[in-house]
Design an enzyme around this catalytic site. Sequence first.
Site, PDB file in Angstrom:
ATOM      1  N   CYS A 126       0.808  -1.216   0.000  1.00  0.00           N
ATOM      2  CA  CYS A 126       0.000   0.000   0.000  1.00  0.00           C
ATOM      3  C   CYS A 126       0.844   1.269   0.000  1.00  0.00           C
ATOM      4  O   CYS A 126       0.486   2.253  -0.635  1.00  0.00           O
ATOM      5  CB  CYS A 126      -0.970  -0.015   1.164  1.00  0.00           C
ATOM      6  N   HIS A 134      -1.921   0.541   7.156  1.00  0.00           N
ATOM      7  CA  HIS A 134      -2.270   0.858   5.762  1.00  0.00           C
ATOM      8  C   HIS A 134      -1.810   2.273   5.465  1.00  0.00           C
ATOM      9  O   HIS A 134      -1.573   3.072   6.374  1.00  0.00           O
ATOM     10  CB  HIS A 134      -3.799   0.742   5.606  1.00  0.00           C
ATOM     11  N   ASP A 142      -7.894   5.898  -2.099  1.00  0.00           N
ATOM     12  CA  ASP A 142      -7.062   4.743  -1.733  1.00  0.00           C
ATOM     13  C   ASP A 142      -6.713   3.978  -2.991  1.00  0.00           C
ATOM     14  O   ASP A 142      -7.489   3.151  -3.454  1.00  0.00           O
ATOM     15  CB  ASP A 142      -7.821   3.846  -0.745  1.00  0.00           C
TER      16      ASP A 142
END
Lengths: 657, 309
Positions: free
Chosen positions: A418, A462, A478
């Site tokens: 991520c 994250h 995201d």
Amino acid sequence: MNPTARNPMLWVIATFTLALLPQVLRMPPAVALFALAPLAWRVAAEVRGWNPLPAMLRHVLTVLALMALLFSYGDLSGRRAAVSLLAVMLSLKLIECYRFRDARLVVSFSLFLCATQFLFGQKIGMPVYGVAVTLLALATLVRLQRVEAWATRGTPPRPRHSSLAELGFSLRLLALAVPAGLAFFLLFPRLATPLWGIPETTLDSKSGLSDSMAPGDIQKLFMDDSPAFRVTFEGPVPPPSERYWRGPVFWRFDGRTWTDSFYSRNLPANPMPPDDAPGVYRYSVQMEPNERKWLFALDYPAIEPPDSRITVDFQILRRDPVLQLYRYRMVSNPDFRDSPLKLPAELAFNALELPEGSNPRTRAMIEEWRSQSPSPSDLVDRAYRHFGEDPFRYTLDAPVLGEHSVDEFLFQSRAGFCEHYASAFAVMMRMAGIPARVVTGYMGGYYNPLGEYLLVRQSDAHAWAEVWLEGQGWTAIDPTAAVSPARIDRGSLGAVPEPRFWMDVPWLRSMKNSADVVQQRWNDWVIEYGARQQANLLAPLGLGAMTPASLVLILALVLGLVGLVVVPLVLRIRGPSEKDPARRAWLRFLGRLNQVGYSASLANGPLELAADAAARLPAHREGIVSISELYARCRFSANPPPVSDLEQAVHRFRPKK
Amino acid sequence: MSETDNRLQRLQEATEAVNRILLGKDRQVNLAFCCLLARGHLLIEDVPGVGKTTLAHAMARVIGSNYQRVQFTSDLLPADILGVSIYKREKDVFELHPGPIFSQVILADEINRATPKTQSALLEGMAEGQVTIENETHALPDPFFVMATQNPLDLVGTFPLPDSQLDRFLISFSIGYPAPEAERALLVAEDRALLLDRTEQILSPAEIRALQEDCNAIHVSENLLDYVQALLAETRDERWFEAGLSPRAGLALLAASRAHAFLAGRDYVAPEDIKTIFPALTRHRLSPSGFSQDPEEQVRELLSQVPIP
């Protein structure tokens, strides 16, 4: 000690080993060596029947051990060093432990050593382990006492007395201590910090998200399954796709590492989101200690927890790092918009800054996109879709990136975690002239239906991006969701194709998740039991606001009452002692023989024993024979001699090795 | 010196005399005398030639009793043991010709070779102290002491004694091979038969009766009874034996232990007496359960596990 007493020695060693184990894992190698080597020697000496080490060698070993400690810790004042000192000294004590007194000392200090693990943490496993060690230590003490009592009080070990029975006996003793333990727990005055204080170096290493983000940082966290925090919602629980727990926010990028900016850290949030709007989430967060200052909340935190402030980018910063289990209440307003109309100039500058001349290929691509459609929202869309269309992979197995990290990532490796995606996305946006920043935190969590709370682990860490769009304000994007929708739906573990550990099997994981409720209850009921909870507990009894002194008084009273009930029970489980004075004297005599290495079978009659023992201990022949004959006559003849004769004879009988 | 002490001294002289003949077998000689003093009978199980007969002979000599040896064979009839009534013409009456059972000491050699009927003729006499011949009851002499032998290996054509009849024997042991020194002494010394011939009577039947009375006076304490009961109870645990000891065996144990204590010169029974007698008393009464081999081994193990109160 003699052959019969050898058995308790192995118990002593086992107790110490068990108490040492958790500590030895934290020791530097040199110190661990000095903690383990004497122990290993003692085990071998016990099994092989070696002689004790010469005193000179023991002294040299002690000096060497102290040097190792000083060398490893610098000084001996820290908590870690002090505990290691205790462990090493006890281990050294073991090599000269050949007497009851020493054995008892080692066992008692092992109990203390076991208790020191609470200086380093308060996980549920520790008290369980502690109880196990205590049980073993009690059984060992009981065993030592039994062997020694034979000599002094004439209570021989019962025939066919199993170790299991010994443990059962200790369990009963421990059970009888529970009321007193409860009284102490409930009534002892609660201090703001424990008596021994909590210095900075409590934890073995800082864990969790940090004040910077480089590629690979979050990936590392992904390997850590320990809980980050637990959340109990007062109302509805947000759906998985909305569980973005906001943590450190980063503005400055040097081509590789993201850091925060001066403004973001020091400007307060203004305005604060309203905390009474419909649709807000109310919840309380129980954070595991991580030695960091960030508190985590869903977007957007609407109230400030005590001793904390909310920054302009909605990080919640605590004044002090979280060193103990910490609970705070939070309200989040998901409908709030962060500065929708105007971005202050200094922030805009920070949010657009990029290192000179980096990532030329990306820049060229963005320029081309811009020329095709200059609208910011189109560009955001296009970049987002770009991750979904091209063959990007969400993986732990990301290659190391070089100078133009974003170029390499976008055009060559196309594989990352991520943080790679969030970072690349933010850089692309900045190239397109759209203010962007990287937000780190946690995504998702496991909802434990048993405890009705959300468990967020370090592995849920994250990173995502936020862009500022005119009219909408800061908007979370995201990019990971474009690459791997599973990350959002099924959590971090569901998204990564590679298994993390060989034991990472689904049923084990779900068991671990469900079992966490035990830890949560332990946190709620035991660790969080503080002065306020104590007052709440005592208030119904009319004992609301108590000073520590009166609490101690109540504690003493309760302990006295507990003692009235428990002490008779303890006395009762001691069992009846021998009634016949002649037999008592005889057993004492057998105990004395046992001390000098003659272990008598209780199935041997006195005369039989006299012949055998006199042959084995010729120096004490006279005493042995006369006592045995006296005893045989006391017990079995028609005209027994006065018992006092026997008692005096036994009293005078002091055999030496 | 009291009369009892006097008798005891003579008794000890008697055991020493027997020990001089049967070399290196103190335990067996001691047990044999215990058996005699407890009014019991003795069963010796061993291979031929280790001294069964010598022991019996020596015992008979020192206690000066009239002694008979009966070789049991498969054609031996009860009358051969008990005796027969024979018509005396001159007196016009049947007159009993007493058989060997009317002796005070009997050696019943290879008792298991005779038929059960013949065996039981002897065993009835042992149990009751009297025999019935043609509806007439005759009392047996007092003391009456039977030593029977059996060869445990040669079982062809034998009639093993049933448990109920084995129970008639108070004590049983095997003699075993002599220790090397004892055997050497035996080999170089003069013939045992000559030695036996020269052995004098030491105890009279009256003295033996008196000694038997003396043994009855030996004290048995409550503590000792506790121990005896614990032992009896332990034998009844099925992990040791197929069947435990009966109360009668318990009485026999006490009687023999009293004799043992008396022989040791004590006026009370100590646990050691019980422990010495116990294996000889149980040897022919108990059979080990399960796979365990040697009954004596089993009994030793049992003794080592029962604590003495």
